[in-house]
Structures are given as C-alpha cells and as structure tokens.
Scaffold this active site. Structure first.
Site, mmCIF file in Angstrom:
data_model
loop_
_atom_site.group_PDB
_atom_site.id
_atom_site.type_symbol
_atom_site.label_atom_id
_atom_site.label_comp_id
_atom_site.label_asym_id
_atom_site.label_seq_id
_atom_site.Cartn_x
_atom_site.Cartn_y
_atom_site.Cartn_z
ATOM 1 N N CYS A 115 0.808 -1.218 0.000
ATOM 2 C CA CYS A 115 0.000 0.000 0.000
ATOM 3 C C CYS A 115 0.845 1.274 0.000
ATOM 4 O O CYS A 115 0.609 2.191 -0.794
ATOM 5 C CB CYS A 115 -0.969 0.001 1.176
ATOM 6 S SG CYS A 115 -0.191 0.046 2.809
ATOM 7 N N HIS A 168 -2.487 0.860 7.068
ATOM 8 C CA HIS A 168 -2.868 0.886 5.650
ATOM 9 C C HIS A 168 -3.109 2.320 5.192
ATOM 10 O O HIS A 168 -3.534 3.174 5.971
ATOM 11 C CB HIS A 168 -4.139 0.052 5.451
ATOM 12 C CG HIS A 168 -4.449 -0.239 4.019
ATOM 13 N ND1 HIS A 168 -3.580 -0.902 3.189
ATOM 14 C CD2 HIS A 168 -5.543 0.056 3.263
ATOM 15 C CE1 HIS A 168 -4.130 -1.028 1.981
ATOM 16 N NE2 HIS A 168 -5.317 -0.444 2.009
ATOM 17 N N HIS A 180 -6.026 1.765 -3.732
ATOM 18 C CA HIS A 180 -4.996 1.289 -2.804
ATOM 19 C C HIS A 180 -4.549 -0.107 -3.214
ATOM 20 O O HIS A 180 -5.161 -0.745 -4.091
ATOM 21 C CB HIS A 180 -5.555 1.250 -1.379
ATOM 22 C CG HIS A 180 -6.748 0.355 -1.225
ATOM 23 N ND1 HIS A 180 -6.842 -0.611 -0.240
ATOM 24 C CD2 HIS A 180 -7.913 0.253 -1.932
ATOM 25 C CE1 HIS A 180 -8.008 -1.230 -0.330
ATOM 26 N NE2 HIS A 180 -8.675 -0.732 -1.347
#
Length: 208
Positions: A115, A168, A180
């Site tokens: 990510c 994240h 993402h």
C-alpha cells in the site's frame, strides 16, 4: 356648355395638386398583425454587418472539447466513477495503469506493490513529491483534514482499533472511492462506505 364646365373642373383640380402634398397612407398594422418590414436580411457575416441584436451570447461555462469528453467518458467507465471533467488527468491515467497490480510486501513496482509503495510511486510520478515509505511515517508528512473535506489526491489512513498503529493507506479519488493496494486483491478501488473500511478508517491527510 357641359364640356366647358368639365374642362374648368379639371383645370382647377390640376392646379390644386401643386399646392397640397399627397396624404400619407394610414398604417393598418395591429399587435396581432404587425406591419411588414421592407428591410431585407443581410447575407454578410455578423462581424461585417455589426448587428448587435443577432450577436450570440457568451457561453455560461467552459464547454469540454470532444477530446476531453472521450477521455473522461473512458476513464469514468474504467474506474467506475462519475467524473466531472475537472479531475487531474495525470492522476487518473497513472492510477489506472496500476490497476490490477498484485500485492507484494516491501515492493513498489508494477510487478507487485504494497500500500505505501503504491502511494509513494503515484505521488512521485504525478506530483513529483517524495513521501515516507511506510504508512505510519507517511501520516506525519500530511496535514490532517476532516473526512468531510477530503478531495481528490488526499490520503486516507486505516488502523484496526483505538490505540492501534496505522497499518494501511490509500489515495482518495471521489464519491467516497479510493485506490490502494490491498493484501487480498492488489491495486483496486474500494469505497469508504464498505463495512470493513468504514470500521477501520482512522483519518485523512493532505500533502502540502
């Protein structure tokens, strides 16, 4: 006798015609039946006849070109977003090229990316900005903003609960959608309204 009288009357009538003007013709135009104008329409361009009545009004807003329409219609369908012809073209094109890239921890290439690797690559390619490599340290690179003020290009951060570290990060697009690199799908577009992301959403930040 009769002929002489007629000749006299004719002479008098002729003489009077020199002293009186001919009476104007009374207009028969009415609101329901306007008078017919004898003015003919000009065949010259407006720039030559300078007729302000026929001057076209200025457009209210900028009309997108045919090329722009094709661009935004294509990416609107590809990304599943309702675009408004004002979005950053380079951002849209770049993230689309990364769609489907598999997830790979510690990597940041189109062969595989995590990510934070994905976000750093996009920011470098689109904005020429170098961000910190991890989602936790990246959070310190941004100005925290309200969820209601999120705009295209802002970052969204997630954690698994109060007191837990950020794990994240993604890039906000619009309409509650963000892109993402997820562990279970690679580079994808998700919604902040999905139960999982709604539950784990932590904050939004803007790179300044």
């Amino acid at each position: 006798m009769k002929n002489s009288i007629l000749c006299s009357l004719a002479a008098v009538s002729l003489a009077l015609s020199f002293f009186f003007e001919k009476a104007p013709i009374k207009s028969t135009a009415t609101p329901e039946k306007p008078a017919i104008s004898l003015q003919t329409a000009s065949l010259l361009p407006e720039s030559l006849n300078n007729n302000p009545v026929n001057k076209p009004s200025e457009p209210v807003g900028k009309i997108p070109s045919y090329k722009d329409s094709l661009f935004y219609n294509y990416y609107s369908q590809t990304l599943g977003l309702k675009l408004e012809y004002t979005e950053n073209k380079e951002l849209i094109e770049t993230v689309t090229e990364w769609l489907g890239t598999p997830y790979r921890s510690g990597s940041a290439s189109k062969k595989g990316t995590d990510c934070s690797g994905f976000v750093t690559r996009i920011y470098k390619e689109v904005y020429d900005i170098d961000l910190s490599r991890s989602s936790r340290s990246m959070f310190h690179d941004v100005k925290r903003i309200s969820k209601t003020d999120i705009k295209e290009g802002d970052l969204v951060f997630f954690r698994r609960g109060p007191g837990q570290p950020i794990y994240h990060v993604g890039i906000y697009l619009k309409n509650n959608k963000f892109i993402h690199s997820a562990t279970n799908g690679g580079v994808i577009i998700s919604s902040l309204k999905e139960h999982y992301y709604q539950r784990n959403y932590y904050a939004a930040g803007r790179v300044i």
